[in-house]
Design an enzyme around this catalytic site. Structure first.
Site, short mmCIF file in Angstrom:
data_model
loop_
_atom_site.label_atom_id
_atom_site.label_comp_id
_atom_site.label_asym_id
_atom_site.label_seq_id
_atom_site.Cartn_x
_atom_site.Cartn_y
_atom_site.Cartn_z
N LEU A 1 64.68 63.47 38.95
CA LEU A 1 63.72 64.57 38.96
C LEU A 1 62.30 64.10 39.25
CD1 LEU A 1 64.87 67.00 36.12
CD2 LEU A 1 64.96 67.34 38.59
N CYS A 2 61.97 62.86 38.77
CA CYS A 2 60.60 62.38 38.99
C CYS A 2 60.32 62.18 40.47
CB CYS A 2 60.34 61.10 38.20
SG CYS A 2 61.48 59.79 38.61
N THR A 3 61.34 61.75 41.22
CA THR A 3 61.15 61.59 42.66
C THR A 3 60.87 62.94 43.30
OG1 THR A 3 62.67 59.74 42.70
CG2 THR A 3 62.25 60.80 44.81
#
Ligand SMILES: [Zn+2]
Length: 429
Positions: free
Chosen positions: A205-207
């Site tokens: 999700l951070c990407t």
């Protein structure tokens, strides 16, 4: 018309050093293929299913059933060649059966337009061989659990051969495909080799949120993050055109913001629905392998595929066959996880014992148990009240058997498993 079976007769009427064990050539083998006792079920009438049905019908099989819950979509028409534009919206199973019956004389395809779960186990028992042309792991696991549930075991734990229901599975994904032959209780079942199906690749999700680099990153950002923020409380529906358009527009905006090319509506659909383009020739190749295996199973004209073939066609053509091994502790096709109990224990005590057993406690949360076709306890739903009375009965009273094998179902399991009770108080005698 006799000439029609020329090619299949060449295989069935001649001996040779490539024939299967116990093969006796002769015209009665084609009679066997076409007798009322030989029934084949094709599960799925999609890309692979259309090919399988056509191959079965042209290879001499006469009694064929097909089951599929889907209706025909316009996007199917480029490869699901049994369907025409006027069929859009109709049942795949019904139209496929109608087309084959009209085109291949003498063949009787019986359609079933429903979910595979809607048919009772008895329905699946009537077939000589089951050929799967499916595209989901869940459906494969379900069919696997059905054929494995037919298994009976001898006292020494070996498989009772008369209870084996052979199954052939085909699968394709773009230019890749596989075919496998499953003799439950003898060759590995799906659950034995579940690791063959890797979990779907998900982006961190951070990407998606911080450092998008590709068009799919932008699409998944709009789909997984933005949707929840902007359209709170609304469930995303991949079949809803407006939802898909919304995700596409947001993904496009994001890609422009980061200077990433390649976001299209089609790619958005592909990423969100996890679609890999279907290739007609891959379906044709895999179907041919599957139907050949079905012919071998019925006639023994050649040794069967042992037991998993993969096909790769993206860079040249490569095939490879692996003899996978059964998992002796497989909860689905082994005689069952052993559980020591006393006949005087109540069903409640047996259930409690399962929940502290080192193996079972890791698999089960709220088990329902049945013995043969009899529900002993159903943990959820309307039958709970009906079966609650059994909790106080002793297991010896409920299961009067020398080798009692319970079928255990649980929400945490994808398919029922077996638990083999060992009566410790009996061993003393
Ligand atoms: Zn297994």
């Amino acid at each position: 018309m006799e000439d029609r079976w020329h090619d299949i007769d060449l295989i069935l009427n001649r001996a040779g050093n490539l024939v299967g064990p116990g093969f006796e050539p002769g015209p009665e083998l084609r009679d066997l293929l076409q007798s009322d006792d030989t029934r084949v079920l094709c599960v799925g009438a999609g890309g692979l299913g259309c090919e399988i049905l056509k191959d079965l019908a042209l290879s001499g099989f006469v009694n064929i059933d097909v089951i599929d819950m889907d209706t025909i979509d316009v996007s199917n028409l480029n490869r699901q060649f049994l369907f025409r534009p006027r069929d859009v919206g109709k049942s795949k199973a019904l139209v496929a059966a109608e087309r084959i019956n009209a085109r291949v004389s003498g063949v009787q395809v019986v359609p079933h337009h429903c979910r595979i779960e809607e048919k009772p186990a008895e329905f699946y028992k009537q077939f000589t061989v089951i050929v799967l042309g499916l595209d989901s792991l869940e459906a494969r696991r379900y069919m696997n659990s059905v054929v494995c549930s037919f298994l009976g075991f001898e006292d020494d734990g070996s498989t009772d051969f008369s209870t084996i229901k052979p199954m052939v599975d085909g699968g394709t994904e773009g230019f890749k495909g596989h075919a496998r032959v499953i003799y439950p209780g003898y060759t590995p079942c799906f659950e034995c080799t579940l690791w063959l199906f890797p979990p779907q690749v998900k982006f961190p999700l951070c990407t998606l949120a911080e450092t998008p680099r590709t068009a799919p990153h932008c699409i998944e950002y709009a789909h997984l993050i933005l949707w929840g923020q902007v359209r709170q409380g609304e469930d995303f529906d991949a079949d809803n055109e407006e939802h898909m358009q919304w995700v596409y527009q947001r993904a496009l905006e994001r890609s422009q913001q980061y200077g990433i090319p390649g976001v299209t509506y089609q790619l958005t659909q592909g990423v969100v629905k996890n679609i890999i383009p279907a290739i007609a020739s891959t379906n044709a190749i895999i179907s041919a392998v599957c139907v050949l295996e079905a012919i071998k199973i019925v006639t023994m004209c050649s040794p069967g595929l042992n037991n998993y073939m993969m096909y790769m066609g993206s860079q040249g053509i490569y095939t490879h066959t692996v003899a996978y091994e059964r998992d002796p502790k497989c909860p689905i096709c082994s005689p069952g996880v052993p559980l020591d109990v006393e006949q005087s224990m109540t069903l409640k005590e047996v259930l409690d014992k399962m929940m502290v057993d080192p193996v079972l406690s890791t698999l089960l949360k709220k088990p329902s148990v049945s013995y043969g076709s009899k529900n002993l306890y159903v943990a959820q739903g309307i039958f709970e009240a009906d079966t609650r009375v059994n909790l106080q009965k002793t297991i010896g009273e409920l299961v009067p058997d020398e080798r009692p094998i319970l079928t255990v179902n649980d929400k945490s399991l994808s398919a029922p498993m077996r638990v083999m009770l060992r009566f410790t108080d009996k061993m003393v005698m």
